[in-house]
Motif scaffolding. Structure first.
Motif, mmCIF file in Angstrom:
data_model
loop_
_atom_site.group_PDB
_atom_site.id
_atom_site.type_symbol
_atom_site.label_atom_id
_atom_site.label_comp_id
_atom_site.label_asym_id
_atom_site.label_seq_id
_atom_site.Cartn_x
_atom_site.Cartn_y
_atom_site.Cartn_z
ATOM 1 N N ARG A 79 0.840 -1.178 0.000
ATOM 2 C CA ARG A 79 0.000 0.000 0.000
ATOM 3 C C ARG A 79 0.883 1.238 0.000
ATOM 4 N NH1 ARG A 79 -5.498 -0.752 0.208
ATOM 5 N NH2 ARG A 79 -5.333 1.242 -0.861
ATOM 6 N N GLU A 80 0.352 2.328 -0.505
ATOM 7 C CA GLU A 80 1.119 3.547 -0.680
ATOM 8 C C GLU A 80 1.387 4.242 0.661
ATOM 9 O OE1 GLU A 80 -1.542 2.622 -2.286
ATOM 10 O OE2 GLU A 80 -1.006 2.490 -4.403
ATOM 11 N N ILE A 81 2.404 5.074 0.637
ATOM 12 C CA ILE A 81 2.749 5.878 1.811
ATOM 13 C C ILE A 81 2.144 7.265 1.608
ATOM 14 C CG2 ILE A 81 4.622 6.860 3.192
ATOM 15 C CD1 ILE A 81 6.421 4.609 2.113
ATOM 16 N N ILE A 82 1.426 7.726 2.611
ATOM 17 C CA ILE A 82 0.772 9.026 2.535
ATOM 18 C C ILE A 82 1.298 9.910 3.656
ATOM 19 C CG2 ILE A 82 -1.427 10.259 2.647
ATOM 20 C CD1 ILE A 82 -2.755 7.691 1.602
ATOM 21 N N ALA A 83 1.805 11.085 3.298
ATOM 22 C CA ALA A 83 2.255 12.060 4.289
ATOM 23 C C ALA A 83 1.134 13.068 4.518
ATOM 24 C CB ALA A 83 3.521 12.763 3.819
ATOM 25 N N ILE A 84 0.876 13.363 5.792
ATOM 26 C CA ILE A 84 -0.165 14.323 6.153
ATOM 27 C C ILE A 84 0.469 15.444 6.969
ATOM 28 C CG2 ILE A 84 -2.327 14.690 7.401
ATOM 29 C CD1 ILE A 84 -2.976 11.750 6.983
ATOM 30 N N ASP A 85 0.163 16.668 6.575
ATOM 31 C CA ASP A 85 0.673 17.839 7.299
ATOM 32 C C ASP A 85 -0.506 18.617 7.899
ATOM 33 O OD1 ASP A 85 2.171 20.004 8.270
ATOM 34 O OD2 ASP A 85 1.896 21.104 6.390
#
Length: 300
Positions: free
Chosen positions: A93-99
């Motif tokens: 599964r993809e890596i998602i960065a949240i700011d």
């Protein structure tokens, strides 16, 4: 001495009389036996003889031999065979960065707006505030971002957060670098909008343009991500769709190395929208829209 004749005759008659009486009794007895049948004799079954218990123990009869069933003892799986898990495993599964935008205390020092840029921008501000709820933007963005992380994690995505508390001092460049270091596939920046007009409302999503001097190569995928997320957000919430907007002056965007968008989830300067943004049910709709938009983006 000779018995007189009369005496003799008398004795003879008496003897005959006695004889007749005896013979008559015998005849009557025989006649009775003929009239009354002789009962059949009932043979009694003899009572069973009481068995005397032996004084010594009898010889034990050997029990049949039962072959024991071998007990299965699980052994460690061979190195090349993965051990199954009860929970479903979603691989690759993809890596998602949240700011979560802003922080408790703004840092108004300057930093380059993009790699090699001479233009400088504030490192990070404290953001706007709810006109009705008085909730600071940095509080709202963190709350929504943590809920978004939970929802994405449940779907099997790996999520990287740039912050998890308000008490930090992380510039916009540093936040982008966190996403870069994690090898994130996309970078989602969560914000809320503000305007001098209290009537302004709705949702918009910002992305770098195809003419961006720093990350033009990210524009096409960022635009596709922005459109997918905006469509699903407005579908889920019913909020006004303000559109996707090109922005090339955001340092947090210009230092990213993957498709990047900035979501303006609503206007905290609009009383009704500010109150909706603090409603857990409305926040759930925002999460639903963002997640579905991300899912749609990765399907293409």
């Amino acid at each position: 001495m000779r018995m007189p004749k009369e005496a003799f005759e008398m004795e003879r008659k008496i003897g005959l009389l006695i004889l007749c009486l005896v013979l008559g009794a015998v005849g009557c007895s025989r006649k009775a036996e003929e009239l009354i049948p002789t009962p059949t004799a009932v043979t009694e079954t003899p009572a069973p003889t009481k068995t005397t218990e032996p004084t010594s123990m009898p010889t034990a009869i050997p029990e049949p031999t039962v072959t024991p069933i071998p007990t299965f003892v699980p052994t460690e799986a061979p190195p090349d065979v993965p051990t199954p898990s009860m929970a479903p495993v979603i691989e690759n599964r993809e890596i998602i960065a949240i700011d979560p935008g802003h922080q408790g205390k703004g840092n108004y020092e300057k930093e380059p707006v993009g790699p090699g840029a001479t233009e400088q921008k504030t490192k990070v501000s404290s953001g706007t505030q709810g006109v009705s709820t008085k909730v600071p933007e940095h509080v709202f963005t963190l709350e929504l971002s943590l809920k978004l992380r939970e929802a994405l994690t449940e779907l099997g995505y790996e999520v990287v957060m740039t912050r998890e508390t308000a008490d930090v001092n992380i510039s916009n460049i540093e936040r982008a670098e966190i996403a870069n270091a994690a090898g994130a596939d996309i970078y989602i920046r969560i914000h809320a909008d503000g305007d001098d007009s209290e009537a302004a409302n709705g949702i918009s999503v910002l992305y770098p343009s195809e003419n961006n001097p720093y990350v033009a190569e990210l524009s096409q995928d960022s635009k596709r991500l922005a459109q997918a997320v905006l469509d699903e957000l407005c579908e889920a919430t019913g909020a006004k769709k303000r559109g996707i907007v090109k922005r090339d002056d955001l340092s947090g965007t210009n230092w990213a190395q993957m498709p990047v968008i900035l979501i303006e989830a609503g206007f905290m300067t609009n009383k009704a929208e500010d109150e909706r943004l603090q409603d857990p049910a409305y926040q759930a709709k925002l999460i639903q829209g963002i997640v579905k938009g991300i899912e749609e983006y990765f399907k293409e």
